[in-house]
Design a protein around this motif. Structure first.
Motif, PDB file in Angstrom:
ATOM      1  N   GLY A  35       0.787  -1.219   0.000  1.00 59.58           N
ATOM      2  CA  GLY A  35       0.000   0.000   0.000  1.00 59.58           C
ATOM      3  C   GLY A  35       0.818   1.267   0.000  1.00 59.58           C
ATOM      4  N   THR A  36       0.190   2.312  -0.525  1.00 61.63           N
ATOM      5  CA  THR A  36       0.707   3.670  -0.418  1.00 61.63           C
ATOM      6  C   THR A  36      -0.445   4.551   0.057  1.00 61.63           C
ATOM      7  OG1 THR A  36       2.315   3.355  -2.191  1.00 61.63           O
ATOM      8  CG2 THR A  36       1.756   5.613  -1.605  1.00 61.63           C
ATOM      9  N   ALA A  37      -0.216   5.284   1.116  1.00 60.37           N
ATOM     10  CA  ALA A  37      -1.226   6.214   1.635  1.00 60.37           C
ATOM     11  C   ALA A  37      -0.698   7.630   1.484  1.00 60.37           C
ATOM     12  CB  ALA A  37      -1.524   5.919   3.095  1.00 60.37           C
ATOM     13  N   GLU A  38      -1.432   8.441   0.740  1.00 63.85           N
ATOM     14  CA  GLU A  38      -1.099   9.858   0.600  1.00 63.85           C
ATOM     15  C   GLU A  38      -2.156  10.636   1.375  1.00 63.85           C
ATOM     16  OE1 GLU A  38      -1.846  12.550  -3.016  1.00 63.85           O
ATOM     17  OE2 GLU A  38       0.222  11.852  -3.294  1.00 63.85           O
ATOM     18  N   ILE A  39      -1.731  11.361   2.379  1.00 66.71           N
ATOM     19  CA  ILE A  39      -2.635  12.023   3.316  1.00 66.71           C
ATOM     20  C   ILE A  39      -2.434  13.528   3.208  1.00 66.71           C
ATOM     21  CG2 ILE A  39      -3.287  12.248   5.749  1.00 66.71           C
ATOM     22  CD1 ILE A  39      -1.934   9.416   6.091  1.00 66.71           C
ATOM     23  N   ALA A  55      -0.818  25.579   7.758  1.00 63.66           N
ATOM     24  CA  ALA A  55      -0.278  25.148   6.470  1.00 63.66           C
ATOM     25  C   ALA A  55      -0.844  23.792   6.066  1.00 63.66           C
ATOM     26  CB  ALA A  55       1.243  25.075   6.536  1.00 63.66           C
ATOM     27  N   GLU A  56      -1.133  23.651   4.781  1.00 66.51           N
ATOM     28  CA  GLU A  56      -1.521  22.346   4.247  1.00 66.51           C
ATOM     29  C   GLU A  56      -0.254  21.563   3.915  1.00 66.51           C
ATOM     30  OE1 GLU A  56      -5.044  21.552   1.457  1.00 66.51           O
ATOM     31  OE2 GLU A  56      -3.304  21.386   0.114  1.00 66.51           O
ATOM     32  N   PHE A  57      -0.262  20.278   4.218  1.00 72.21           N
ATOM     33  CA  PHE A  57       0.890  19.444   3.899  1.00 72.21           C
ATOM     34  C   PHE A  57       0.414  18.096   3.404  1.00 72.21           C
ATOM     35  CE2 PHE A  57      -0.112  18.598   8.335  1.00 72.21           C
ATOM     36  CZ  PHE A  57       0.057  17.229   8.479  1.00 72.21           C
ATOM     37  N   ARG A  58       1.324  17.367   2.769  1.00 73.10           N
ATOM     38  CA  ARG A  58       0.996  16.063   2.195  1.00 73.10           C
ATOM     39  C   ARG A  58       2.017  15.037   2.677  1.00 73.10           C
ATOM     40  NH1 ARG A  58       0.020  16.668  -3.777  1.00 73.10           N
ATOM     41  NH2 ARG A  58      -1.846  17.655  -2.912  1.00 73.10           N
ATOM     42  N   ALA A  59       1.530  14.060   3.423  1.00 70.58           N
ATOM     43  CA  ALA A  59       2.389  12.985   3.920  1.00 70.58           C
ATOM     44  C   ALA A  59       2.115  11.724   3.118  1.00 70.58           C
ATOM     45  CB  ALA A  59       2.114  12.737   5.400  1.00 70.58           C
ATOM     46  N   THR A  60       3.164  11.040   2.700  1.00 68.57           N
ATOM     47  CA  THR A  60       3.034   9.801   1.939  1.00 68.57           C
ATOM     48  C   THR A  60       3.768   8.696   2.684  1.00 68.57           C
ATOM     49  OG1 THR A  60       2.931  11.021  -0.149  1.00 68.57           O
ATOM     50  CG2 THR A  60       3.433   8.673  -0.281  1.00 68.57           C
ATOM     51  N   VAL A  61       3.070   7.581   2.888  1.00 71.55           N
ATOM     52  CA  VAL A  61       3.641   6.445   3.602  1.00 71.55           C
ATOM     53  C   VAL A  61       3.523   5.215   2.706  1.00 71.55           C
ATOM     54  CG1 VAL A  61       3.482   4.966   5.641  1.00 71.55           C
ATOM     55  CG2 VAL A  61       2.970   7.421   5.830  1.00 71.55           C
ATOM     56  N   THR A  62       4.621   4.510   2.531  1.00 72.14           N
ATOM     57  CA  THR A  62       4.637   3.249   1.787  1.00 72.14           C
ATOM     58  C   THR A  62       4.758   2.108   2.788  1.00 72.14           C
ATOM     59  OG1 THR A  62       5.744   4.355  -0.046  1.00 72.14           O
ATOM     60  CG2 THR A  62       5.769   1.961  -0.054  1.00 72.14           C
TER      61      THR A  62
END
Length: 488
Positions: A72-76, A127-134
């Motif tokens: 999985g990859t989760a982009e939050i 601030a808006e941010f984008r975290a990605t977890v593999t």
């Protein structure tokens, strides 16, 4: 934990800053602090995380039913609610292989069900941010205090994922408290011959050269993570609109194309997609065909349907031992797919899914309303008055074990008082204020808190504002009282 190698006094200073929750930003100053690891829910204090609010999840999952493994990859996408030096995500099991924040590699570490990410630069408040977890691994289901299983459940040749109250953390990282709702895009890739279903509208379905099938599901309205679902296997589908006639299509596909389009908030324009495992298709066909009619009847009573898609998923009896109101598309084991349960789970789309409890202590607002929806349905369409159900519930000792607004512990969240006595509260409210005012409350409550969270206090205050009078006597006896009244 992946971190840059440092030596000497500089390394010691950085380590102390990290332990104190700081992060060295572009100016060299330490301003941010870590977000809280848990939101102190009355029953699940470690569930959820502080310091940010999620706006959208983009989940991409590939599943191998032979091994049970997911990749999985989760982009939050989230917004910081404080200056953040680090933040947590809930994730049970599974192995994380990498994380980034706004494209830059982030340090991470695991402690139990907490995944902590430390971005390269602190994130300022607002601030808006984008975290990605593999991540990858074989998800392990959770056994609840009442003995039921939740999370990612393997089936013969597939899987089904359900998450109430905390099972969603077994298959994707996130803020898994119901108070942080978000939009979802879920992409599922499965082997040839299988199909995969989730919440919302299917926007794409494609087949790769090796036969693997990928489907993309979009949920635009806010959704609590416990309402996210996945069903993988050999399914047959049916399509309709909420005012139309159901029509069976081929296995795993819809008539004409691999996408489902449609929008709107009234029951007459909502596309209805049902997915049923092939072995139980015939046995469930008649009731599945009633879903558009039931939705229209509920919209007449509760107000406009709150989502852009509807339907149901019916699985063979197996590891899932209960039905669940997963958003837009409730999940049922075949043994639980009856009219009463269907009415209950569809009513949850208004009460529980659109208006979601602020904490798990407020669960009676979900189950009391959905149970009372059953009573209203039999009253209107089967000539069994709601008062008859009320008197039967009153007579059952199990319904008086504790007040519906105060279960003694997480193992009691799904006990009879939450459902039956919760419905009794609503019936006494109806008898106290009269049908016209009660109908206004019934429609106005999901309208006022549409796609939001609400507490028991919010509900009692709202009911009193509509009724125009103090209702403390009712709440004290029926909602919060420990003893059984002398008469119903």
């Amino acid at each position: 934990m992946t971190q840059r190698n440092r030596t000497g006094a500089a390394a010691a200073l950085v380590a102390l800053a990290l332990l104190a929750g700081g992060c060295t930003g572009a100016t060299g100053g330490v301003r941010g602090t870590p977000g809280a690891a848990g939101l102190r829910d009355p029953y699940f204090p470690k569930l959820g995380n502080g310091g940010y609010d999620v706006g959208r999840y983009a989940l991409s999952l590939a599943y191998d039913p032979g091994t049970g493994r997911i990749d999985g990859t989760a982009e939050i996408t989230a917004r910081a609610t404080q200056d953040l030096s680090a933040f947590n995500l809930d994730l049970a099991g599974l192995t994380v292989s990498g994380a980034t924040v706004d494209g830059a590699r982030a340090a991470y570490n695991r402690a139990g069900d907490e995944l902590t990410l430390r971005p390269h630069d602190e994130i300022p408040k607002g601030a808006e941010f984008r975290a990605t977890v593999t991540y990858a691994g074989v998800p392990e289901p959770i056994t609840d205090a009442d003995g039921s299983a939740e999370g990612w459940l393997r089936t013969a040749g597939g899987a089904v994922a359900v998450g109430e109250p905390e099972g969603s953390k077994t298959w994707f990282p996130g803020n898994h408290h119901p108070s942080d709702k978000a939009a979802y895009d879920i992409t599922l890739t499965v082997p040839a011959g299988l199909d995969a279903f989730s919440n919302g509208v299917r926007t794409e379905r494609r087949t790769a050269a090796d036969g693997r099938v990928t489907t993309v599901w979009h949920t635009s309205e806010p959704m609590a993570s416990y309402l996210a679902t996945v069903a993988i296997g050999r399914y047959e589908t049916g399509t309709a609109t909420a005012a139309g006639r159901a029509a069976e299509a081929g296995s795993g596909t819809d008539s004409g194309s691999g996408t489902d389009s449609g929008s709107g908030t009234d029951s007459g324009s909502v596309p209805v997609l049902t997915a049923v495992e092939a072995s139980v298709t015939a046995d469930t066909a008649a009731l599945r065909a009633e879903i558009p009619v039931i939705l229209e009847r509920q919209a007449d009573r509760f107000g406009p349907y709150p989502f852009s898609a509807a339907g149901a998923i019916v699985v063979k009896d197996g590891p899932l031992g209960y039905a669940l109101e997963t958003q837009t598309r409730p999940v049922f084991p075949a043994a639980s797919f009856d009219r009463t349960t269907l009415v209950h789970e569809l009513a949850h789309q208004w009460y529980g899914n659109s208006v979601t409890p602020a904490t798990w202590r407020d669960l009676w607002l979900n189950e009391g309303f959905a149970t009372y929806a059953e009573w209203l349905y039999t009253e209107e369409y089967e000539d069994v008055p709601a008062r008859t159900h009320f008197e039967r519930a009153f007579a059952q000792d199990a319904n008086w074990a504790f007040p519906p607004a105060a279960p003694p512990g997480p193992g009691n969240l799904f006990d009879p008082p939450v459902y039956q006595r919760g419905a009794m509260v609503l019936h006494k409210l109806r008898e106290t204020v009269g049908d016209p005012v009660f109908d206004e409350i019934l429609r106005g409550w999901p309208a006022k808190y549409r796609h939001a969270n609400a507490s028991t206090g919010d509900f009692t205050a709202y009911a009193e504002s509509v009724a125009g009078k103090d209702l403390d006597g009712l709440w004290d006896v029926w909602l919060y009282g420990d003893g059984k009244p002398d008469r119903p």
